[in-house]
Scaffold this active site. Sequence first.
Site, PDB file in Angstrom:
ATOM      1  N   ASP A   1       0.842  -1.195   0.000  1.00  0.00           N
ATOM      2  CA  ASP A   1       0.000   0.000   0.000  1.00  0.00           C
ATOM      3  C   ASP A   1       0.878   1.247   0.000  1.00  0.00           C
ATOM      4  OD1 ASP A   1      -2.017  -1.746   0.189  1.00  0.00           O
ATOM      5  OD2 ASP A   1      -2.791  -1.070   2.129  1.00  0.00           O
TER       6      ASP A   1
ATOM      7  N   GLU B   1       3.914   1.634  -1.265  1.00  0.00           N
ATOM      8  CA  GLU B   1       4.480   1.905  -2.596  1.00  0.00           C
ATOM      9  C   GLU B   1       3.425   2.519  -3.522  1.00  0.00           C
ATOM     10  OE1 GLU B   1       7.677  -1.451  -3.720  1.00  0.00           O
ATOM     11  OE2 GLU B   1       5.903  -2.205  -2.678  1.00  0.00           O
ATOM     12  N   TYR B   2       2.197   1.965  -3.394  1.00  0.00           N
ATOM     13  CA  TYR B   2       1.097   2.477  -4.216  1.00  0.00           C
ATOM     14  C   TYR B   2       0.845   3.957  -3.898  1.00  0.00           C
ATOM     15  CZ  TYR B   2      -3.647   3.030  -6.047  1.00  0.00           C
ATOM     16  OH  TYR B   2      -4.755   3.485  -6.719  1.00  0.00           O
TER      17      TYR B   2
ATOM     18  N   LEU C   1     -35.587 -10.145 -11.753  1.00  0.00           N
ATOM     19  CA  LEU C   1     -35.567 -11.603 -11.904  1.00  0.00           C
ATOM     20  C   LEU C   1     -36.736 -12.214 -11.142  1.00  0.00           C
ATOM     21  CD1 LEU C   1     -31.786 -12.358 -11.236  1.00  0.00           C
ATOM     22  CD2 LEU C   1     -32.969 -12.668 -13.409  1.00  0.00           C
TER      23      LEU C   1
ATOM     24  N   GLU D   1     -24.562 -18.628 -10.802  1.00  0.00           N
ATOM     25  CA  GLU D   1     -23.597 -17.672 -10.248  1.00  0.00           C
ATOM     26  C   GLU D   1     -24.180 -17.032  -9.004  1.00  0.00           C
ATOM     27  OE1 GLU D   1     -23.304 -15.520 -13.953  1.00  0.00           O
ATOM     28  OE2 GLU D   1     -24.575 -13.908 -13.197  1.00  0.00           O
TER      29      GLU D   1
ATOM     30  N   LYS E   1     -25.677 -14.397  -6.461  1.00  0.00           N
ATOM     31  CA  LYS E   1     -26.481 -13.182  -6.582  1.00  0.00           C
ATOM     32  C   LYS E   1     -26.017 -12.241  -5.485  1.00  0.00           C
ATOM     33  CE  LYS E   1     -31.314 -11.706  -6.791  1.00  0.00           C
ATOM     34  NZ  LYS E   1     -31.236 -10.609  -5.870  1.00  0.00           N
TER      35      LYS E   1
ATOM     36  N   ASP F   1     -26.065  -8.811  -3.227  1.00  0.00           N
ATOM     37  CA  ASP F   1     -27.144  -7.959  -2.738  1.00  0.00           C
ATOM     38  C   ASP F   1     -26.663  -6.516  -2.677  1.00  0.00           C
ATOM     39  OD1 ASP F   1     -29.613  -7.362  -1.874  1.00  0.00           O
ATOM     40  OD2 ASP F   1     -29.375  -8.135   0.152  1.00  0.00           O
TER      41      ASP F   1
ATOM     42  N   ARG G   1     -30.499   1.415 -11.903  1.00  0.00           N
ATOM     43  CA  ARG G   1     -31.546   0.675 -12.607  1.00  0.00           C
ATOM     44  C   ARG G   1     -32.866   1.447 -12.588  1.00  0.00           C
ATOM     45  NH1 ARG G   1     -35.448  -2.863 -10.679  1.00  0.00           N
ATOM     46  NH2 ARG G   1     -36.312  -4.106 -12.346  1.00  0.00           N
TER      47      ARG G   1
ATOM     48  N   GLU H   1     -23.677  -5.090 -10.212  1.00  0.00           N
ATOM     49  CA  GLU H   1     -24.201  -4.723  -8.902  1.00  0.00           C
ATOM     50  C   GLU H   1     -23.154  -3.911  -8.149  1.00  0.00           C
ATOM     51  OE1 GLU H   1     -27.231  -5.787  -8.675  1.00  0.00           O
ATOM     52  OE2 GLU H   1     -27.785  -6.031  -6.570  1.00  0.00           O
TER      53      GLU H   1
ATOM     54  N   TYR I   1     -22.351  -8.560 -14.130  1.00  0.00           N
ATOM     55  CA  TYR I   1     -22.960  -9.854 -14.452  1.00  0.00           C
ATOM     56  C   TYR I   1     -23.563  -9.884 -15.845  1.00  0.00           C
ATOM     57  CZ  TYR I   1     -26.895  -7.126 -12.619  1.00  0.00           C
ATOM     58  OH  TYR I   1     -27.798  -6.132 -12.376  1.00  0.00           O
TER      59      TYR I   1
ATOM     60  N   LYS J   1     -33.496 -17.759  -4.010  1.00  0.00           N
ATOM     61  CA  LYS J   1     -33.208 -16.918  -2.841  1.00  0.00           C
ATOM     62  C   LYS J   1     -32.861 -17.782  -1.621  1.00  0.00           C
ATOM     63  CE  LYS J   1     -34.009 -12.693  -3.096  1.00  0.00           C
ATOM     64  NZ  LYS J   1     -35.165 -11.951  -3.455  1.00  0.00           N
TER      65      LYS J   1
ATOM     66  N   CYS K   1     -31.008   7.212  34.603  1.00  0.00           N
ATOM     67  CA  CYS K   1     -29.876   6.701  33.829  1.00  0.00           C
ATOM     68  C   CYS K   1     -29.120   5.685  34.689  1.00  0.00           C
ATOM     69  CB  CYS K   1     -28.960   7.861  33.438  1.00  0.00           C
ATOM     70  SG  CYS K   1     -27.377   7.318  32.802  1.00  0.00           S
TER      71      CYS K   1
ATOM     72  N   CYS L   1     -25.509   7.374  35.792  1.00  0.00           N
ATOM     73  CA  CYS L   1     -25.321   8.521  36.686  1.00  0.00           C
ATOM     74  C   CYS L   1     -26.502   8.737  37.618  1.00  0.00           C
ATOM     75  CB  CYS L   1     -25.077   9.787  35.871  1.00  0.00           C
ATOM     76  SG  CYS L   1     -26.544  10.328  34.981  1.00  0.00           S
TER      77      CYS L   1
ATOM     78  N   CYS M   1     -30.883  10.320  28.805  1.00  0.00           N
ATOM     79  CA  CYS M   1     -30.369  10.820  30.071  1.00  0.00           C
ATOM     80  C   CYS M   1     -30.108  12.307  29.842  1.00  0.00           C
ATOM     81  CB  CYS M   1     -29.064  10.103  30.411  1.00  0.00           C
ATOM     82  SG  CYS M   1     -28.128  10.945  31.679  1.00  0.00           S
TER      83      CYS M   1
ATOM     84  N   CYS N   1     -23.209  13.306  32.751  1.00  0.00           N
ATOM     85  CA  CYS N   1     -23.272  11.857  32.960  1.00  0.00           C
ATOM     86  C   CYS N   1     -21.946  11.228  32.511  1.00  0.00           C
ATOM     87  CB  CYS N   1     -24.429  11.270  32.142  1.00  0.00           C
ATOM     88  SG  CYS N   1     -24.417   9.478  32.082  1.00  0.00           S
TER      89      CYS N   1
HETATM   90  S1  IVH Z   1     -28.894 -10.885 -13.881  1.00  0.00           S
HETATM   91  C1  IVH Z   1     -31.740  -9.782 -17.111  1.00  0.00           C
HETATM   92  N1  IVH Z   1     -27.063 -11.697 -12.211  1.00  0.00           N
HETATM   93  O1  IVH Z   1     -30.534  -9.048  -8.703  1.00  0.00           O
HETATM   94  C2  IVH Z   1     -30.996 -10.278 -15.927  1.00  0.00           C
HETATM   95  N2  IVH Z   1     -28.616 -10.093 -11.456  1.00  0.00           N
HETATM   96  O2  IVH Z   1     -33.347  -9.562  -8.281  1.00  0.00           O
HETATM   97  C3  IVH Z   1     -30.786  -9.250 -14.932  1.00  0.00           C
HETATM   98  N3  IVH Z   1     -28.229  -9.327  -9.159  1.00  0.00           N
HETATM   99  O3  IVH Z   1     -31.688  -6.439 -10.730  1.00  0.00           O
HETATM  100  C4  IVH Z   1     -30.065  -9.593 -13.736  1.00  0.00           C
HETATM  101  N4  IVH Z   1     -26.473 -10.568  -8.766  1.00  0.00           N
HETATM  102  O4  IVH Z   1     -29.491  -6.117  -9.473  1.00  0.00           O
HETATM  103  C5  IVH Z   1     -28.119 -10.899 -12.390  1.00  0.00           C
HETATM  104  N5  IVH Z   1     -25.351 -12.492 -10.839  1.00  0.00           N
HETATM  105  C6  IVH Z   1     -26.401 -11.687 -11.032  1.00  0.00           C
HETATM  106  C7  IVH Z   1     -26.873 -10.831 -10.024  1.00  0.00           C
HETATM  107  C8  IVH Z   1     -27.999 -10.052 -10.277  1.00  0.00           C
HETATM  108  C9  IVH Z   1     -27.290  -9.658  -8.274  1.00  0.00           C
HETATM  109  C10 IVH Z   1     -29.341  -8.368  -8.909  1.00  0.00           C
HETATM  110  C11 IVH Z   1     -29.615  -7.400 -10.030  1.00  0.00           C
HETATM  111  C12 IVH Z   1     -31.043  -7.625 -10.418  1.00  0.00           C
HETATM  112  C13 IVH Z   1     -31.598  -8.260  -9.180  1.00  0.00           C
HETATM  113  C14 IVH Z   1     -32.812  -9.082  -9.467  1.00  0.00           C
END
Ligand code: IVH
Length: 675
Positions: free
Chosen positions: A41, A43-44, A91, A121, A123, A125, A144, A181, A233, A321, A415, A418, A433, A438
Site C-alpha cells: 500500500d 508503494e502504491y 428476476l 452464479e 447473486k 445484494d 436501474r 451490482e 454480471y 433466494k 440513567c 449517573c 439521560c 453523565c
Molecule cells: S442478472 C436480465 N445476475 O438481482 C438479468 N442479477 O433480483 C438481470 N443481481 O436487478 C439480472 N447478482 O441487481 C443478475 N449475478 C447476477 C446478479 C444479479 C445480483 C441483482 C440485479 C437484479 C436483481 C434481481
Amino acid sequence: MKIDISAVSFEEAKDLVKKLRHTIQHHNYLYYTRNEPEISDHEYDQIFQDLIALEKKFPSLVTPDSPSQRVGASPLKEFKTVQHKIPMLSLGNAFNNEDLINFDKRIKKELKTEIFQYVTELKMDGLAVSIRYENGVLIQGATRGNGVSGEDVSLNVRTIKNIPLKLFGNTIPPVIEVRGEVIMYKKDFEELNKEREKNSEPPFANPRNAAAGSLRQLDSRITAQRKLQMISYGIGEVEGISFGTHLEILEFLQKLGFKTSPEAAPCNEINEVIERCDYYKNHKNDYPFEADGIVIKVNEIALQKKLGATSHEPRWAIAYKFPPEEAETTVKNIIIQVGRTGILTPVAVFDPVELEGSIVSRATLHNEDQVKRLDIRINDNIVVRKAGSVIPEVVRVLREKRPQNTQPFTMPDKCPICDGPAVRFEGESATRCINVSCPAQVKERIAHFASRNAMDIDALGDKIIDQLVDKKIISDYSDLYYLKKEDLLKLERMGEILAEKILRNIQQSKNKNLSNLIYALGIFQIGKYTASLLAKTFKSIDALKAATEDEILAIGGLGPITAQSIKKFFASNQNIEILRKLKTVGIKMEEEEIKTQNLPLKGEKIVFTGTLKNFSRGEAQDIVKNLGGEALETITKATTIVITGENPGSKYKKAKALGIKIISEDEFKKLITGG
Ligand code: IVH
C-alpha cells in the site's frame, strides 16, 4: 520511485503522468479486481502522490480519466434521468427445489430441446447499475431505477475504484454498457456504521442500503469516501461485437478490467443446479460480501433470445433466494446502554447462538416501543436472525414457551450510569439521560475527541479515559490539556514511559487541522465530512460560532437539523467554557492560510490573446489561477501581463498602447514551469 517534482519540466511531466496513470490503473486492477496486489500500500501511495504532485504543478495535464479524479465533484441539485435503451430487468424468484424444477420444465417446453446449459452464479445484494463506455472511455453511469429509466450517477460511479475509467485489453467495442451490482463489503459496511454511530448518524440497516445510500449521493465526494465495488454480471447495449454464450460475455468483461459474477459455472442438469443452490446456501457466509441467492441463467444467447422476457423479467433466468438463518435462544438479561448523546438503548442479552457465520449473544431492542411490541421479558425463549443478514435482531418471542413468573420489562426513568433523570420527550421514540455531565456521555465524548479522525491522541485508550473520568481527574475533553504526569501515574497499569507518551501525543494534537477540531467537538450530526466542509467555509471556530443557520444551510448538502445542532452547541455556556479552555492551551482554532507567497503568478492579472500551441484557452487560464494569478478576458489598465499566441487580435495592440508587459507563449511556459 520518488520523483523530484521541482526538477520536472512540462514536457517531461507530460510523459510521466501518462506512465504513472498507467501504473496506477494496473495496480488498481490487481488490487480491486483480482485481489492480487503486487506492491505494498505504501508503494502504491507513493506513486499516487507523485501523480497528484505533478498534476498540481501542471494543472493543464489533468484529464477526466486520471485516477486522481476519483475524488468526486461539486454537489448536484438533482440527478438527471437516463433512459435505458435496453431495459434493466428484474428476476423471478425460486424459493425451493420445486420452483427450480418448474423453471426447468417451462424452459424445456418452450425451447423444445434439452440440449443446452445453465450457468449458476452468486447473486450479490446491492444496487444494479449500467455503465456506458464509448470507444473505451466511461461516459455514463446509471442506476436501474424502474428498469426503463434510472438516475444519472456518472460522477458517483467514477469514484468507485474497481470500475475502469478506461477499458483494458485489445478489443474495445465502440459502445458497451456493462451491467452489474454496486455492493459494499461486509467489513467496510461495519466500519462505516461504527463511524456513523460515533457521529450520532443513523447506521445503515444492511450493506445493500449502505451501497445504495452511498451511490445515490448528490455530492459525489461523499460517495468517494465510501468503499464501494462493482461486480458485473452482464451487458446492455453493445456495438461491434457479439457473443455465443453468457460465459463468453463474463470472460470478455474480465478482459476489459471488470470483476464478474463470482462462482459462475456451467451445468447440464437441473439436479446439478439444485445441488449447487444447496451447497451455496450453506456457504454463503464464506464471501466477504452479502450473497442473497444464486442466479440461474440459460448460457446460450440464441436460446435466451428465443425465450425472451416479460415486461419485468427474462424467461431465461431465475433467482434462487437463500432462506434467512434463524435460531432459537433464551433471554438472559435486558440491559441499558447509554451512548454519547445520552440515549438509553435496551439490549437483549441471550445465550450465544451461531447466525450467518458468527456467534451472537446480544441484539438491540432499539427503544421502549419495540420492547413493548415484542413484549420481550427476561427468561423468554426467542427467535433471532440477522437483519439484512448483518445486524442481530429479535424476530419474535415464543409465547407458548414462556416460563412462569416473568415480568414485563419497563424502561428505567433514571440513567443506569449517573442516576440522573431519563426522559422520553413527546414525539420521540428515544429515552434520554438529560444530565450532560453523565460519566457515560463524558467518556464517550472524550474518546471521540481523541479518536484517529478527530484529534488523534494515540495511546489514550478507553480504559485510561474510564479511569480519568471515574477518578474525577478530568470531566471534559479540554481537561486533557491540563493533565500532569502525576495525574496519569495515579492510574492502574500506568508507567513513566506510557504517561510521557500520552502527554506528548496530547501536546502534538494541538496543531491538528480545523476540520479535525470541529469533528472532535462531537457536535450532534457533524461527521468527518461535514466538519471538513464547515472548516473550509468558515475557516475558524469563531466564524463558525457566529454563523447564522442560513449561512450554514447555504453550504450544499447540509440540512436544517445540522444547522440547528451547530447553533445549539455554541449556545451552551458549558461548551463555550470548554472552547475557552482549549483556546487558552493553544489549540489551533483557525484554518492555516494556504501559503501563497511562493506562487509565481501571485498578484498578476493576465489576459491571453491569439491561439496557444500547448494549451487550450481554458487550460491556460486554470494554470494562471492555480499559480496565484487572475485570468481575465479583457485588457484594462490594471492588467499586468498579456500572453500572445499565434495570430493575436486587437488585444495585442491595446496592450502595446497601454504599455503592458507582453510575453510569448514560450515565455509563459518558462514562467509556469520555473524554467
Ligand atoms: S442478472 C436480465 N445476475 O438481482 C438479468 N442479477 O433480483 C438481470 N443481481 O436487478 C439480472 N447478482 O441487481 C443478475 N449475478 C447476477 C446478479 C444479479 C445480483 C441483482 C440485479 C437484479 C436483481 C434481481
